[in-house]
Design an enzyme around this catalytic site. Structure first.
Site, PDB file in Angstrom:
ATOM      1  N   ARG A   1     -52.430  75.806 -27.524  1.00 43.82           N
ATOM      2  CA  ARG A   1     -53.721  75.515 -26.910  1.00 43.82           C
ATOM      3  C   ARG A   1     -53.648  75.764 -25.404  1.00 43.82           C
ATOM      4  O   ARG A   1     -52.607  75.569 -24.776  1.00 43.82           O
ATOM      5  CB  ARG A   1     -54.125  74.062 -27.165  1.00 43.82           C
ATOM      6  CG  ARG A   1     -54.641  73.821 -28.569  1.00 43.82           C
ATOM      7  CD  ARG A   1     -56.037  74.401 -28.760  1.00 43.82           C
ATOM      8  NE  ARG A   1     -56.603  74.107 -30.067  1.00 43.82           N
ATOM      9  CZ  ARG A   1     -56.602  74.925 -31.115  1.00 43.82           C
ATOM     10  NH1 ARG A   1     -56.055  76.116 -31.034  1.00 43.82           N
ATOM     11  NH2 ARG A   1     -57.172  74.564 -32.245  1.00 43.82           N
TER      12      ARG A   1
ATOM     13  N   GLY B   1     -43.150  73.134 -34.675  1.00 44.02           N
ATOM     14  CA  GLY B   1     -43.893  72.613 -35.828  1.00 44.02           C
ATOM     15  C   GLY B   1     -43.955  73.688 -36.893  1.00 44.02           C
ATOM     16  O   GLY B   1     -43.034  74.513 -37.017  1.00 44.02           O
TER      17      GLY B   1
ATOM     18  N   HIS C   1     -58.122  84.682 -28.614  1.00 37.94           N
ATOM     19  CA  HIS C   1     -57.914  83.571 -29.562  1.00 37.94           C
ATOM     20  C   HIS C   1     -58.215  84.012 -31.005  1.00 37.94           C
ATOM     21  O   HIS C   1     -59.079  83.446 -31.678  1.00 37.94           O
ATOM     22  CB  HIS C   1     -58.792  82.357 -29.186  1.00 37.94           C
ATOM     23  CG  HIS C   1     -58.216  81.070 -29.714  1.00 37.94           C
ATOM     24  ND1 HIS C   1     -58.191  79.905 -29.006  1.00 37.94           N
ATOM     25  CD2 HIS C   1     -57.622  80.767 -30.899  1.00 37.94           C
ATOM     26  CE1 HIS C   1     -57.618  78.954 -29.714  1.00 37.94           C
ATOM     27  NE2 HIS C   1     -57.258  79.458 -30.876  1.00 37.94           N
TER      28      HIS C   1
ATOM     29  N   ILE D   1     -45.865  76.404 -37.221  1.00 40.98           N
ATOM     30  CA  ILE D   1     -45.873  77.787 -36.717  1.00 40.98           C
ATOM     31  C   ILE D   1     -44.535  78.110 -36.045  1.00 40.98           C
ATOM     32  O   ILE D   1     -43.943  79.165 -36.277  1.00 40.98           O
ATOM     33  CB  ILE D   1     -47.043  78.009 -35.734  1.00 40.98           C
ATOM     34  CG1 ILE D   1     -48.382  77.842 -36.461  1.00 40.98           C
ATOM     35  CG2 ILE D   1     -46.962  79.381 -35.081  1.00 40.98           C
ATOM     36  CD1 ILE D   1     -49.596  77.782 -35.544  1.00 40.98           C
TER      37      ILE D   1
ATOM     38  N   GLU E   1     -62.465  78.923 -22.786  1.00 37.99           N
ATOM     39  CA  GLU E   1     -62.735  80.049 -23.700  1.00 37.99           C
ATOM     40  C   GLU E   1     -64.236  80.150 -23.946  1.00 37.99           C
ATOM     41  O   GLU E   1     -64.883  79.106 -24.122  1.00 37.99           O
ATOM     42  CB  GLU E   1     -61.992  79.827 -25.023  1.00 37.99           C
ATOM     43  CG  GLU E   1     -60.485  79.853 -24.820  1.00 37.99           C
ATOM     44  CD  GLU E   1     -59.679  79.695 -26.121  1.00 37.99           C
ATOM     45  OE1 GLU E   1     -60.274  79.791 -27.215  1.00 37.99           O
ATOM     46  OE2 GLU E   1     -58.477  79.482 -26.034  1.00 37.99           O
TER      47      GLU E   1
HETATM   48  N1  LIG Z   1     -53.961  80.618 -31.473  1.00 38.44           N
HETATM   49  C1  LIG Z   1     -54.478  80.286 -32.649  1.00 38.44           C
HETATM   50  O1  LIG Z   1     -55.347  80.956 -33.197  1.00 38.44           O
HETATM   51  C2  LIG Z   1     -53.954  79.061 -33.338  1.00 38.44           C
HETATM   52  C3  LIG Z   1     -53.984  78.998 -34.750  1.00 38.44           C
HETATM   53  C4  LIG Z   1     -53.447  77.872 -35.372  1.00 38.44           C
HETATM   54  C5  LIG Z   1     -52.943  76.831 -34.599  1.00 38.44           C
HETATM   55  N2  LIG Z   1     -52.975  76.918 -33.232  1.00 38.44           N
HETATM   56  C6  LIG Z   1     -52.479  75.828 -32.390  1.00 38.44           C
HETATM   57  O2  LIG Z   1     -51.102  75.691 -32.609  1.00 38.44           O
HETATM   58  C7  LIG Z   1     -50.788  74.306 -32.677  1.00 38.44           C
HETATM   59  C8  LIG Z   1     -49.536  74.128 -33.502  1.00 38.44           C
HETATM   60  O3  LIG Z   1     -49.805  74.439 -34.857  1.00 38.44           O
HETATM   61  P1  LIG Z   1     -48.789  73.961 -36.003  1.00 38.44           P
HETATM   62  O4  LIG Z   1     -49.466  74.262 -37.295  1.00 38.44           O
HETATM   63  O5  LIG Z   1     -47.428  74.494 -35.741  1.00 38.44           O
HETATM   64  O6  LIG Z   1     -48.835  72.379 -35.728  1.00 38.44           O
HETATM   65  P2  LIG Z   1     -47.766  71.259 -36.071  1.00 38.44           P
HETATM   66  O7  LIG Z   1     -47.010  71.615 -37.300  1.00 38.44           O
HETATM   67  O8  LIG Z   1     -48.507  69.973 -36.000  1.00 38.44           O
HETATM   68  O9  LIG Z   1     -46.724  71.346 -34.853  1.00 38.44           O
HETATM   69  C9  LIG Z   1     -46.996  70.885 -33.562  1.00 38.44           C
HETATM   70  C10 LIG Z   1     -45.667  70.796 -32.844  1.00 38.44           C
HETATM   71  O10 LIG Z   1     -45.919  70.444 -31.480  1.00 38.44           O
HETATM   72  C11 LIG Z   1     -45.022  69.406 -31.128  1.00 38.44           C
HETATM   73  N3  LIG Z   1     -45.598  68.579 -30.064  1.00 38.44           N
HETATM   74  C12 LIG Z   1     -46.763  67.886 -30.074  1.00 38.44           C
HETATM   75  N4  LIG Z   1     -46.931  67.233 -28.912  1.00 38.44           N
HETATM   76  C13 LIG Z   1     -45.849  67.519 -28.164  1.00 38.44           C
HETATM   77  C14 LIG Z   1     -45.417  67.128 -26.878  1.00 38.44           C
HETATM   78  N5  LIG Z   1     -46.141  66.312 -26.105  1.00 38.44           N
HETATM   79  N6  LIG Z   1     -44.236  67.608 -26.423  1.00 38.44           N
HETATM   80  C15 LIG Z   1     -43.491  68.448 -27.188  1.00 38.44           C
HETATM   81  N7  LIG Z   1     -43.840  68.834 -28.418  1.00 38.44           N
HETATM   82  C16 LIG Z   1     -44.987  68.381 -28.900  1.00 38.44           C
HETATM   83  C17 LIG Z   1     -44.828  68.596 -32.395  1.00 38.44           C
HETATM   84  O11 LIG Z   1     -43.653  67.814 -32.280  1.00 38.44           O
HETATM   85  P3  LIG Z   1     -43.152  66.845 -33.495  1.00 38.44           P
HETATM   86  O12 LIG Z   1     -42.735  67.776 -34.602  1.00 38.44           O
HETATM   87  O13 LIG Z   1     -42.005  66.114 -32.910  1.00 38.44           O
HETATM   88  O14 LIG Z   1     -44.325  65.977 -33.872  1.00 38.44           O
HETATM   89  C18 LIG Z   1     -44.756  69.706 -33.430  1.00 38.44           C
HETATM   90  O15 LIG Z   1     -43.441  70.203 -33.517  1.00 38.44           O
HETATM   91  C19 LIG Z   1     -52.045  73.672 -33.307  1.00 38.44           C
HETATM   92  O16 LIG Z   1     -52.153  72.317 -32.929  1.00 38.44           O
HETATM   93  C20 LIG Z   1     -53.160  74.502 -32.743  1.00 38.44           C
HETATM   94  O17 LIG Z   1     -53.623  73.897 -31.552  1.00 38.44           O
HETATM   95  C21 LIG Z   1     -53.454  78.007 -32.597  1.00 38.44           C
END
Ligand SMILES: NC(=O)c1ccc[n+]([C@@H]2O[C@H](COP(=O)([O-])OP(=O)(O)OC[C@H]3O[C@@H](n4cnc5c(N)ncnc54)[C@H](OP(=O)(O)O)[C@@H]3O)[C@@H](O)[C@H]2O)c1
Length: 333
Positions: A246, A161, A294, A163, A275
Site C-alpha cells: 500500500r 505474508g 495499481h 504475497i 491514487e
Molecule cells: N498492488 C496490488 O494490486 C495489491 C494486491 C493485493 C494485495 N495488495 C496489498 O498487499 C498487502 C499484503 O497482501 P498479503 O495477501 O500478502 O497479506 P497478508 O498475508 O496479510 O500479509 C501481510 C504481511 O504484512 C506484515 N505486516 C503487517 N503489518 C506490519 C508491520 N507494521 N510491520 C511489519 N510487517 C507487517 C504481516 O506480518 P505478520 O505475518 O507478522 O502478521 C504479514 O506478513 C495487502 O494488505 C494489500 O494491501 C496489493
C-alpha cells in the site's frame, strides 16, 4: 433450516450468481446492484430513494458480498454476520464501528500470485535496464550497456505474508538470496524459501543488505510512512525499491529525493500515497522508475476466481466452520 440472505452489492455475472445459489437451497440471494453498486460507487446516488431501498435490503441481510461496504453498514444491517470483500486490502473501509462490531470480515488474500509475478517482472525489468531501453526506443537510439544479473543478488521482503512468501519462492528459482521480515518476526524464525528472517527491530540491517527491497505491507497506522528518508538512506546506492503493498507505507517525497539524488538506483511501484497518481507528482518524470497504475492484483477471470473463494467460504459458513481469509480487525489486515 433457516434461509440465509446473501446480499450482493457489487455486480457479478449470472454464472457467478448461479454458483452462489447452488451452494445450498438455504441461500436466498438478493442482488442490490441495480440500486447501489460498490464497484461504481461514484456513479450511484446514495441518497433519497436509493438510500431507502437499500436500507430495506440491508435490514435483512445476513451475509454481504461486494467490493466495499455501503456507508454505515453496521447500523443499517443489524442482522449482518459476515461481510466478504472482493479485495485483499481492507484499509479503505475498516472503521472503528466495524472493528467494534461482531461482524466477521473476510478478504481475497491468497489469490494474488499475480502480485508476486508483477514483483518479479519489476525485479527483472529494473535489473535489465528496461526503463532505459523503453526511453531509447522512443528516441530511436541504439545504446548498448551492461544489464545486471539477478542470480546471487539479495531481495529483502518487508511483509512476509501470503504475497511475500510467493515472491520468496519465485526469487529462489532465480538463484537469489531471500531475506525477510514481518510484524511478528523473531530472531531465529525460519520460513521456506527464506534464507534469513529479521525481526522488525533489525529492519535497517535488512535494508542495508538488499539489492531489491520489496514492501508488501498492508495499510495500517503502524505501516504509515515506514519507508522514509532514514530507510532509503540505509539502502545500498545500487539497490532498487519496489512497492506492491500500500502507498501509505512510503513517504513519497523522500522516495523522490532518494531517486533523484541517487541514494538508491531505481524503483518499481504499483501503489501510491494518492491514487490516481496526481499529474504534478515528481515520480512521473524520473527515468529510473517503473510506474504501474495499481494493477498488479488485477487479472482476467478475477470475478470467477473470487466467486469460487466466496462459495467455498459460504459452504463453511453454513456448516459453522471457521471462515477462510478472516481479517484480524484489530491488526487491520
Ligand atoms: N498492488 C496490488 O494490486 C495489491 C494486491 C493485493 C494485495 N495488495 C496489498 O498487499 C498487502 C499484503 O497482501 P498479503 O495477501 O500478502 O497479506 P497478508 O498475508 O496479510 O500479509 C501481510 C504481511 O504484512 C506484515 N505486516 C503487517 N503489518 C506490519 C508491520 N507494521 N510491520 C511489519 N510487517 C507487517 C504481516 O506480518 P505478520 O505475518 O507478522 O502478521 C504479514 O506478513 C495487502 O494488505 C494489500 O494491501 C496489493
Amino acid at each position: 433450516m433457516n434461509p440465509v440472505k446473501v446480499l450482493v452489492i457489487s455486480s457479478i455475472d449470472e454464472a457467478c450468481k448461479k454458483e452462489i445459489i447452488d451452494v445450498s437451497p438455504r441461500i436466498h440471494l438478493v442482488d442490490a446492484t441495480h440500486i447501489w453498486d460498490a464497484r461504481h460507487i461514484l456513479t450511484r446516488d446514495e441518497s433519497g430513494a436509493y438510500s431507502r431501498e437499500l436500507d430495506l435490503l440491508l435490514a435483512d441481510a445476513e451475509v454481504i458480498y461486494g467490493r466495499r461496504p455501503p456507508p454505515n453498514m453496521v447500523s443499517r444491517a443489524p442482522k449482518l454476520k459476515w461481510f466478504q470483500t472482493f479485495l485483499a486490502g481492507v484499509d479503505h473501509f475498516l472503521d472503528e464501528e466495524l472493528i467494534r462490531s461482531p461482524i466477521k470480515i473476510t478478504n481475497m488474500g491468497g489469490l494474488h500470485t499475480c502480485v508476486a509475478e508483477t514483483t518479479l517482472s519489476m525485479i527483472l525489468m529494473l535489473s535489465k535496464g528496461a526503463p532505459f531501453c523503453f526511453e531509447n526506443k522512443r528516441k530511436k537510439k541504439w545504446v548498448r550497456y551492461d544489464p545486471l544479473s539477478v542470480e546471487g543478488s539479495t531481495v529483502g521482503i518487508v511483509g512476509l505474508g501470503k504475497i511475500g512468501k510467493i515472491v520468496a519462492r519465485l526469487c529462489k528459482a532465480f538463484g537469489m538470496k531471500v531475506f525477510a521480515t514481518r510484524r511478528s518476526a523473531k530472531a531465529g524464525d525460519t520460513a521456506r524459501y527464506v534464507d534469513k528472517i529479521f525481526p522488525m527491530s533489525n529492519l535497517e540491517v535488512l535494508l542495508s543488505k538488499g539489492d531489491f527491497i520489496l514492501s508488501v505491507l498492508p495499510s495500517t497506522p503502524d505501516t504509515d510512512k515506514m519507508f522514509g528518508e532514514k530507510e532509503f538512506r540505509r539502502m545500498k546506492k545500487s539497490a532498487f525499491f519496489i512497492n506492491m503493498g500500500r502507498g501509505n507505507a512510503v513517504d513519497e517525497e523522500a522516495l523522490i529525493r532518494a531517486l533523484s539524488e541517487g541514494w538508491i538506483a531505481g524503483a518499481g511501484l504499483d501503489a501510491y500515497e494518492k491514487e490516481p497518481l496526481p499529474p504534478e507528482s515528481g515520480l512521473w518524470d524520473l527515468p529510473n522508475v517503473i510506474l504501474f497504475p495499481h494493477v498488479s492484483g488485477k487479472m482476467k477471470n478475477y470475478e470467477r476466481l473470487i466467486n469460487r473463494i466466496f462459495c467455498e467460504n459460504l459452504e463453511r459458513y453454513l456448516h459453522g466452520k471457521r471462515l477462510k481469509n478472516l481479517v484480524n480487525k484489530k491488526k487491520g489486515y
